[in-house]
Design an enzyme around this catalytic site. Sequence first.
Site, PDB file in Angstrom:
ATOM      1  N   HIS A 235      67.642 -82.500  -9.347  1.00 38.44           N
ATOM      2  CA  HIS A 235      66.488 -82.913  -9.607  1.00 38.44           C
ATOM      3  C   HIS A 235      66.298 -83.111 -11.027  1.00 38.44           C
ATOM      4  O   HIS A 235      65.306 -83.871 -11.731  1.00 38.44           O
ATOM      5  CB  HIS A 235      65.418 -82.091  -9.260  1.00 38.44           C
ATOM      6  CG  HIS A 235      63.880 -82.626  -9.332  1.00 38.44           C
ATOM      7  ND1 HIS A 235      62.980 -82.211  -9.985  1.00 38.44           N
ATOM      8  CD2 HIS A 235      63.282 -83.970  -8.664  1.00 38.44           C
ATOM      9  CE1 HIS A 235      61.781 -82.682  -9.739  1.00 38.44           C
ATOM     10  NE2 HIS A 235      62.218 -83.867  -8.832  1.00 38.44           N
ATOM     11  N   LYS A 237      66.955 -84.743 -15.134  1.00 35.83           N
ATOM     12  CA  LYS A 237      66.726 -86.137 -15.611  1.00 35.83           C
ATOM     13  C   LYS A 237      67.367 -85.878 -17.020  1.00 35.83           C
ATOM     14  O   LYS A 237      66.645 -85.419 -18.014  1.00 35.83           O
ATOM     15  CB  LYS A 237      65.524 -86.562 -15.626  1.00 35.83           C
ATOM     16  CG  LYS A 237      65.023 -87.002 -14.457  1.00 35.83           C
ATOM     17  CD  LYS A 237      63.978 -85.740 -13.751  1.00 35.83           C
ATOM     18  CE  LYS A 237      63.235 -86.348 -12.624  1.00 35.83           C
ATOM     19  NZ  LYS A 237      62.554 -85.099 -11.902  1.00 35.83           N
ATOM     20  N   ASP A 242      76.518 -90.037 -27.509  1.00 35.86           N
ATOM     21  CA  ASP A 242      77.401 -89.565 -28.727  1.00 35.86           C
ATOM     22  C   ASP A 242      77.424 -88.178 -28.971  1.00 35.86           C
ATOM     23  O   ASP A 242      77.489 -87.748 -30.066  1.00 35.86           O
ATOM     24  CB  ASP A 242      77.096 -90.411 -29.942  1.00 35.86           C
ATOM     25  CG  ASP A 242      77.652 -91.850 -29.745  1.00 35.86           C
ATOM     26  OD1 ASP A 242      78.452 -92.100 -28.927  1.00 35.86           O
ATOM     27  OD2 ASP A 242      77.092 -92.616 -30.484  1.00 35.86           O
ATOM     28  N   HIS A 411      52.892 -87.114 -13.174  1.00 36.46           N
ATOM     29  CA  HIS A 411      53.889 -86.584 -12.723  1.00 36.46           C
ATOM     30  C   HIS A 411      54.735 -85.672 -14.024  1.00 36.46           C
ATOM     31  O   HIS A 411      55.913 -85.178 -13.823  1.00 36.46           O
ATOM     32  CB  HIS A 411      55.136 -87.827 -12.737  1.00 36.46           C
ATOM     33  CG  HIS A 411      56.541 -87.478 -12.087  1.00 36.46           C
ATOM     34  ND1 HIS A 411      57.589 -87.564 -12.613  1.00 36.46           N
ATOM     35  CD2 HIS A 411      56.734 -87.094 -10.586  1.00 36.46           C
ATOM     36  CE1 HIS A 411      58.615 -87.098 -11.752  1.00 36.46           C
ATOM     37  NE2 HIS A 411      57.869 -86.917 -10.554  1.00 36.46           N
ATOM     38  N   LYS A 413      55.658 -82.788 -16.213  1.00 34.11           N
ATOM     39  CA  LYS A 413      55.987 -81.094 -15.920  1.00 34.11           C
ATOM     40  C   LYS A 413      56.177 -80.570 -17.424  1.00 34.11           C
ATOM     41  O   LYS A 413      57.172 -80.477 -18.101  1.00 34.11           O
ATOM     42  CB  LYS A 413      57.111 -80.987 -15.321  1.00 34.11           C
ATOM     43  CG  LYS A 413      57.332 -81.665 -13.833  1.00 34.11           C
ATOM     44  CD  LYS A 413      58.221 -83.001 -13.932  1.00 34.11           C
ATOM     45  CE  LYS A 413      58.365 -83.704 -12.683  1.00 34.11           C
ATOM     46  NZ  LYS A 413      57.800 -83.650 -11.665  1.00 34.11           N
ATOM     47  N   ASP A 418      49.647 -71.556 -26.668  1.00 37.79           N
ATOM     48  CA  ASP A 418      49.274 -71.581 -27.742  1.00 37.79           C
ATOM     49  C   ASP A 418      49.563 -72.492 -28.908  1.00 37.79           C
ATOM     50  O   ASP A 418      49.826 -73.714 -28.529  1.00 37.79           O
ATOM     51  CB  ASP A 418      49.692 -69.856 -28.414  1.00 37.79           C
ATOM     52  CG  ASP A 418      48.576 -69.061 -27.511  1.00 37.79           C
ATOM     53  OD1 ASP A 418      47.587 -69.381 -26.928  1.00 37.79           O
ATOM     54  OD2 ASP A 418      49.339 -67.941 -27.604  1.00 37.79           O
TER      55      ASP A 418
END
Length: 493
Positions: A235, A237, A242, A411, A413, A418
């Site tokens: 899952h 991404k 470089d 979507h 996450k 604080d």
Amino acid sequence: MDLFVKIFLTIYTFLYENYWWINLVLVLTIIYWGRERPARSTLMWILVMTLLPIVGFFPYLLLGQDTRRTNMFRIKAEQDRFIREESEIQEKMLGDLPDIFDDFEERATMGEVGELATLNLRLNQSVLSADNDVRVFTDGQEKFNALIKDIDQAQHSIEVQYYIFKSDGLGTRLINHLVQAAGRGVRVRLLTDGIGCRFISKREFRRMKESGIEVGIFFPSFLRVINLRMNYRNHRKLVVIDDAISYIGGFNVGDEYLGLNDRFGYWRDTHLRIQGSAAHAIKVRFIQDWYYATGLDPALEPDIRPMEGTGSILCQMVSSGPDTKMKNIKLAMIKMINQADKRIDIHTPYYIPDSSFQEALTIALQQGVEVNIMIPDKPDHPVVYPATLSFTKAIAKNGANIYRYDNGFLHSKVLIVDDVFSMVGSANIDERSFSLNFEASEIVYSAEVNQELRRAFDEDIEKSTLLTQEWWKTMPLRYKILSPICRLFAPIL
């Protein structure tokens, strides 16, 4: 034909006359295979077997069997040793953070930073880097425009890893720029998941390979549109360019992530662009997945070392999945929650926590910490959304503010604590992200980044509905019926 009917009837008669004993054996098998898993998960599958004798064993094989491997991934020995030695050195030195990071601002107590950083070092050998520049993206157009610009300027290597990759408008555009980079002599590697890459056409796969792009598929499908391995999806991404520029967050590759899908409307997500030595940890994470997925020899990978950056932001990547002994991302989240003094903000499309996570938030609430949780108003899963409403209703009773994002699909996450810590990545707050799928999230120690993320969160509040106690009482009837039922399936959602 008569023979086929006779065989079918014989099997049917045997199952019908002995289904109780067969089902008992299958239940005992589930108990044995699940002996090291949480009891609630095993009990849920026993309930399924009770309601669907024998038949219920087949979804268990697809969704419930734990094939966890303690040594699932290997990387080149020298690189592995470098990471281990670096994390051990850092752990010894974290007691005196100012000596390690001379320009560390007084935005948090040293104890708070040291405790969380040490936990991640011990759990995941997550090396802390302090020379990074961080840019926050909350819009898909801006994120992919920046990514493509970096790809066009790449000189040596590009590593791309997405759970979902479609060869639609955005996907084709991204592939075009990767093909151009490969044509310039840049080494380009693309890794995607066996389920998530079903939307890449065979023509595009062929074009990439012919242009010199190396392509890997994580747990590929036996048939193109059928994949029986529902658990253990990759899952993550991630992009590394470089060895110096990295991307990590929640955006996949597809037109809907640009807000071009009528069903979802505007797509609200969060991604980070990090320039500095934090890219090294993301690169290592990529090559671990790459060599496992491709079956190639890790000895082929050249040695990599961190590329020094010019920034001053502290970053630490945490990954977890079936290949880790513990639920690293969940434990890091709970540690962050436990250290909160004033405010906790959570973006999540799915909120299906286990009891430990829910209790950590409850403790924070009882200590006077403000807790804000934002979920989408557009369900993309018929079972997950009612379950999310059930769990958010429970924590709302303890004092949390639950916001329903009304401006499209949420979507993102993100966990913001604080003015000290923030976490951005691919992990949702559910059992699937905490233990069943391969995830990666970045913890950023920066008041500046926290303020930017919180400013975006507060802007989202203006586009959201606060779910008051009155709303829960008048919640649509279908959700009142479905929520307690769907909640039962929490261990596999």
